[in-house]
Scaffold this active site. Structure first.
Site, PDB file in Angstrom:
ATOM      1  N   LYS A   3      37.795  57.094  65.901  1.00  0.00           N
ATOM      2  CA  LYS A   3      36.813  57.266  66.968  1.00  0.00           C
ATOM      3  C   LYS A   3      37.283  56.397  68.127  1.00  0.00           C
ATOM      4  O   LYS A   3      37.353  55.166  68.004  1.00  0.00           O
ATOM      5  CB  LYS A   3      35.424  56.856  66.505  1.00  0.00           C
ATOM      6  CG  LYS A   3      34.363  57.032  67.587  1.00  0.00           C
ATOM      7  CD  LYS A   3      33.041  56.414  67.187  1.00  0.00           C
ATOM      8  CE  LYS A   3      32.108  56.406  68.384  1.00  0.00           C
ATOM      9  NZ  LYS A   3      30.915  55.564  68.148  1.00  0.00           N
TER      10      LYS A   3
ATOM     11  N   GLY B   8      22.889  51.646  72.097  1.00  0.00           N
ATOM     12  CA  GLY B   8      21.867  50.693  71.676  1.00  0.00           C
ATOM     13  C   GLY B   8      20.585  50.714  72.470  1.00  0.00           C
ATOM     14  O   GLY B   8      19.696  49.901  72.220  1.00  0.00           O
TER      15      GLY B   8
END
Length: 268
Positions: free
Chosen positions: A104, A165
């Site tokens: 990733k 987040g």
């Protein structure tokens, strides 16, 4: 169940995965909480931020051993990398440690929003694909950048829903839906910004192929329970997409057929 539902497979780079949920492994209250969350989410892959994990002096012993015992495919990532060379070096290190070509790819362009650096991202992806990696790039909903990443050899994109987040959900629905419409044959996994299961269900209803979760699970009051809720939401959203939602209308339309008119609506 229809044949369309039964045959629905989540395939990336020619490999089929058991779940459309990808689960991150950072910031859980304990190793046990992480292990239970993985068991409840049943993710297709779990991600490991190699660079951050190796520098985290508070990490519990046995972290990597626990992940191996779970038997879920690992997806190393380059979280925290701010340059092309740093991301590439981290990817090669991860390949040696985990013996996998999957990565990733993250290249941070702004310390406040943690927004990906699109120029560095395309350059790093180009080099890693040439090095034999199966690259899953973390990007924004920018269609042009998405096309450049595909041209570089990426077969999957991971656009954000909102800053990492934040838990805000989808901040640019129009941009993401355009991306989905214009790249109909490219697997798109929503990565970052989701906060509650309904966010995940919504993007799956729009036809996205999967979701990547971390903070929404790890920072919840009961991470294993939240992991299960997200997994159920992803399944529900995907099933709804395959079922073909009704077309949205601007006006009301009776759902019950009308035969004649009741006497109290008739003119005298």
């Amino acid at each position: 169940m229809s044949s369309a539902l039964a045959a629905d497979a989540f395939t990336l780079y020619g490999q089929t995965f058991a779940s459309r949920v990808l689960l991150g492994t950072s910031r859980y209250p304990s190793l046990q909480s992480l292990a239970e969350s993985i068991e409840q989410a049943r993710p297709g892959m779990v991600t490991v931020a190699l660079r951050r994990q190796m520098h985290d002096q508070t990490a519990e012993a046995g972290f990597f051993d626990m992940l191996v015992r779970q038997g879920v495919p690992l997806l190393p990532n380059t979280a925290g990398c701010q340059s092309v060379d740093e991301a590439i070096a981290t990817a090669h290190m991860a390949r040696e440690i985990f013996e996998t070509d999957w990565i990733k790819l993250e290249t941070v362009g702004d310390d406040y929003t943690l927004q990906p650096d699109p120029i560095a991202l395309v350059e790093a992806a180009t080099r890693l694909v040439k090095d034999g990696f199966k690259v899953l790039p973390y990007c924004t909903e920018d269609l042009v950048i998405g096309r450049r990443l595909i041209d570089a050899g990426c077969e999957v994109l991971m656009p954000w829903g909102a800053p990492i987040g934040s838990g805000k959900g989808i901040v640019n629905p129009y941009g993401l839906r355009v991306l989905r419409e214009r790249l109909p044959d490219v697997p798109l996994i929503i990565d970052a910004g989701l906060g509650v299961p309904s966010h995940a269900c919504q993007v799956m209803e729009w036809g996205f192929d999967g979701v990547m979760l971390n903070t929404a699970v790890s920072q919840s009051t009961l991470p294993p329970v939240m992991a299960r809720a997200f997994a159920q939401a992803v399944d529900a959203g995907r099933t709804a997409f395959l079922a073909g939602p009704m077309a949205e209308r601007d006006s009301a339309e009776a759902s019950t057929p009308v035969v004649g008119m009741p006497f109290w609506h008739q003119e005298s």
